[in-house]
Design a protein around this motif. Structure first.
Motif, short mmCIF file in Angstrom:
data_model
loop_
_atom_site.label_atom_id
_atom_site.label_comp_id
_atom_site.label_asym_id
_atom_site.label_seq_id
_atom_site.Cartn_x
_atom_site.Cartn_y
_atom_site.Cartn_z
N THR A 33 0.75 -1.32 0.11
CA THR A 33 0.06 -0.02 0.05
C THR A 33 0.85 1.19 0.07
OG1 THR A 33 -1.67 -1.25 1.52
CG2 THR A 33 -1.88 1.23 1.28
N ARG A 34 2.05 1.18 0.80
CA ARG A 34 3.00 2.24 0.96
C ARG A 34 3.65 2.65 -0.54
NH1 ARG A 34 3.60 0.43 6.21
NH2 ARG A 34 5.71 -0.46 5.58
N SER A 35 3.80 1.39 -1.13
CA SER A 35 4.91 1.67 -2.12
C SER A 35 4.22 1.89 -3.64
CB SER A 35 5.68 0.26 -2.25
OG SER A 35 5.10 -0.80 -2.77
N THR A 36 2.86 1.67 -3.44
CA THR A 36 2.21 1.77 -4.66
C THR A 36 1.57 3.19 -5.03
OG1 THR A 36 1.70 -0.62 -4.79
CG2 THR A 36 0.48 0.75 -6.40
N PRO A 37 1.85 4.11 -5.86
CA PRO A 37 1.16 5.12 -6.08
C PRO A 37 -0.21 4.99 -6.58
CG PRO A 37 2.61 4.69 -8.10
CD PRO A 37 2.55 3.49 -7.19
N PRO A 38 -0.89 6.15 -5.99
CA PRO A 38 -2.43 6.12 -6.58
C PRO A 38 -2.58 6.60 -7.96
CG PRO A 38 -1.89 8.28 -5.36
CD PRO A 38 -0.66 7.37 -5.12
N PRO B 263 -11.10 1.59 1.67
CA PRO B 263 -10.97 0.53 0.66
C PRO B 263 -9.84 1.10 -0.50
CG PRO B 263 -13.25 1.08 1.08
CD PRO B 263 -12.57 2.11 1.71
N ARG B 264 -9.18 0.05 -0.69
CA ARG B 264 -8.41 0.32 -2.04
C ARG B 264 -8.54 -0.62 -3.11
NH1 ARG B 264 -5.92 1.82 2.37
NH2 ARG B 264 -4.62 3.80 2.45
N VAL B 265 -8.48 -0.10 -4.31
CA VAL B 265 -8.78 -1.06 -5.28
C VAL B 265 -7.70 -1.19 -6.32
CG1 VAL B 265 -9.89 -1.40 -7.45
CG2 VAL B 265 -11.09 -0.68 -5.57
N PHE B 266 -6.84 -2.24 -6.18
CA PHE B 266 -5.72 -2.34 -7.08
C PHE B 266 -5.77 -2.75 -8.59
CE2 PHE B 266 -1.50 -4.57 -7.79
CZ PHE B 266 -0.57 -3.44 -7.05
N ARG C 181 -18.19 5.61 1.09
CA ARG C 181 -16.75 5.68 1.53
C ARG C 181 -15.72 5.96 0.22
NH1 ARG C 181 -16.37 -0.28 4.02
NH2 ARG C 181 -18.14 -0.63 2.42
N PRO C 182 -14.67 6.82 0.94
CA PRO C 182 -13.81 7.05 -0.39
C PRO C 182 -13.16 5.83 -0.75
CG PRO C 182 -13.06 8.02 1.91
CD PRO C 182 -14.57 7.43 1.98
N ILE C 183 -13.03 5.79 -2.13
CA ILE C 183 -12.14 4.76 -2.58
C ILE C 183 -10.98 5.24 -3.23
CG2 ILE C 183 -12.25 2.63 -4.36
CD1 ILE C 183 -14.36 2.63 -2.22
N THR C 184 -9.64 4.41 -2.99
CA THR C 184 -8.49 5.03 -3.42
C THR C 184 -8.11 4.04 -4.41
OG1 THR C 184 -7.78 5.56 -1.38
CG2 THR C 184 -6.01 5.04 -3.17
N LEU C 185 -8.03 4.29 -5.77
CA LEU C 185 -7.35 3.41 -6.89
C LEU C 185 -5.97 3.38 -6.92
CD1 LEU C 185 -9.97 4.64 -9.72
CD2 LEU C 185 -10.33 2.85 -8.14
N MET C 186 -5.26 2.28 -7.26
CA MET C 186 -3.93 2.15 -7.43
C MET C 186 -3.66 1.35 -8.58
SD MET C 186 -3.62 1.34 -3.21
CE MET C 186 -1.58 1.47 -3.36
N GLU C 187 -2.32 1.56 -8.88
CA GLU C 187 -2.09 0.87 -10.15
C GLU C 187 -0.62 0.33 -10.12
OE1 GLU C 187 -1.22 1.82 -15.08
OE2 GLU C 187 -0.79 3.47 -13.53
N GLY C 188 -0.85 -0.94 -10.23
CA GLY C 188 0.38 -1.96 -9.67
C GLY C 188 1.19 -2.18 -11.03
N LYS C 189 2.05 -3.51 -10.86
CA LYS C 189 2.80 -3.95 -11.73
C LYS C 189 2.72 -5.36 -11.83
CE LYS C 189 6.29 -0.18 -11.28
NZ LYS C 189 7.77 0.27 -11.26
N ALA D 239 -4.01 -9.45 -11.10
CA ALA D 239 -5.49 -9.51 -11.32
C ALA D 239 -5.94 -8.36 -10.50
CB ALA D 239 -5.95 -10.52 -11.18
N PRO D 240 -7.19 -7.42 -10.90
CA PRO D 240 -7.46 -6.52 -10.08
C PRO D 240 -8.03 -7.07 -8.72
CG PRO D 240 -8.62 -6.48 -12.21
CD PRO D 240 -7.67 -7.80 -12.17
N MET D 241 -7.74 -6.22 -7.55
CA MET D 241 -8.06 -6.88 -6.22
C MET D 241 -8.36 -5.47 -5.29
SD MET D 241 -4.48 -8.31 -5.18
CE MET D 241 -2.85 -7.09 -5.34
N THR D 242 -8.88 -6.03 -4.24
CA THR D 242 -9.37 -4.91 -3.27
C THR D 242 -8.90 -5.55 -1.94
OG1 THR D 242 -11.09 -3.41 -2.43
CG2 THR D 242 -11.86 -5.68 -3.18
N TRP D 243 -8.91 -4.51 -1.10
CA TRP D 243 -8.85 -4.86 0.59
C TRP D 243 -9.01 -3.39 1.16
CZ3 TRP D 243 -4.49 -3.99 -2.96
CH2 TRP D 243 -3.50 -3.14 -2.67
N GLY D 244 -9.19 -3.50 2.55
CA GLY D 244 -9.48 -2.42 3.73
C GLY D 244 -11.11 -2.31 3.63
N LEU D 245 -11.23 -1.85 4.89
CA LEU D 245 -12.30 -1.76 5.27
C LEU D 245 -12.82 -0.09 5.41
CD1 LEU D 245 -14.99 -3.04 6.49
CD2 LEU D 245 -13.96 -2.86 8.86
N TRP D 246 -12.28 0.55 6.29
CA TRP D 246 -12.62 2.03 6.35
C TRP D 246 -12.19 2.81 5.12
CZ3 TRP D 246 -16.37 1.94 9.58
CH2 TRP D 246 -16.11 1.22 10.80
#
Length: 273
Positions: A25-30, A72-75, A51-59, A63-70
């Motif tokens: 989460t810390r190493s992936t930019p939004p 949430p982040r979509v990878f 709830r606010p949703i944070t979109l993140m782009e990985g490498k 596959a697309p995935m999500t985590w977090g309760l308060w």
């Protein structure tokens, strides 16, 4: 000690994966792409998700995935920039369906429960079935938003193909296209007679209430204890009741030879010589 050791190992493993997820989460930019955020806002409004949703782009093509309760982040994978608008809508709808249902929290709770009851195979089977049902439910939410089921199955297959061999996700997350469950999901998606309506609050309360009324009385049942009363008598001595009536104090000990004739006669065994 064996149970405690197994529970500690599984909880330590879960904590280690949670630390990896925090580092990811810390190493992936939004993700700053405006069309993605517009799509996410439209889907969140349709699902009544505040709830606010944070979109993140990985490498690495995960596959697309999500985590977090308060928060949430979509990878999303790095190949998502070339996706069509329809595929973006499908992916965001599926992941936000997980967020609105709280599937990530349920999955973490099931991991903890399985760590406590690691010795019981039914808990592991229930955990696996719970993950499968959460994916089916999210698929139904996507179809409920007006997505054609044939198009949705095509998008799901192509996403799974692109992520094959690179699906190394940190647990606990809720991934969109796990290869182990694709066949079941395709069969459910292409079934025109499947009931895809979400359960209502009143129906959920009725199911929980019925289960409680059945489980609580059954759990309160206690089988009666089966006891055995043994009365020892000898051939030449009175019973203990008669001894207590005639003497205030019973003898401290009785020679073992006094029991031999009686035991031999009762058990039809020859008396010891």
């Amino acid at each position: 000690m064996v149970w405690a050791a197994g529970t500690a190992i599984l909880l330590l493993r879960l904590a280690t994966e949670a630390i990896k997820l925090a580092r990811l989460t810390r190493s992936t930019p939004p993700l700053l792409d405006e069309p993605w955020h517009q799509t996410a806002n439209d889907v969140a409004h349709a699902l009544r998700l505040a709830r606010p949703i944070t979109l993140m782009e990985g490498k690495n093509g995960v596959a697309p995935m999500t985590w977090g309760l308060w928060q949430p982040r979509v990878f999303l994978p790095d190949t998502s920039a070339s996706w069509s608008g329809e595929r973006k809508h499908v992916v965001i709808a599926h992941e936000l369906a997980h967020v609105s249902r709280g599937d990530w929290f349920v999955q973490v709770a099931s991991e903890v429960v399985c760590a406590v009851y690691w010795f019981h195979p039914l808990f592991w089977l229930a955990k696996k079935r719970l993950g499968q049902e959460s994916e089916h439910a999210s698929d139904d939410v996507v179809l409920g938003l007006g997505v054609d089921r044939d198009d949705y199955a095509t998008h799901l297959l192509e996403i799974a193909r692109a992520a094959r061999g690179a699906l190394q996700t940190a647990c606990p997350t809720v991934a969109m296209a796990r290869p182990s469950d694709l066949e079941r999901r395709f069969a459910a998606l292409l079934d025109p007679h499947k009931n895809r309506r979400a359960i209502r609050s009143l129906q959920a309360v009725a199911v929980v209430g019925t289960a409680t009324l059945l489980i609580v009385p059954v759990s309160a049942i206690r089988l009666p204890r089966v006891g055995t009363t043994v009365q020892v008598r000898t051939a030449d001595l009175p019973s203990l009741r008669e001894v207590s009536d005639t003497n205030t104090s019973a003898p401290d000990s009785i020679p073992a030879q006094g029991f031999a004739p009686f035991l031999a006669s009762e058990l039809s065994l020859p008396a010891p010589r």
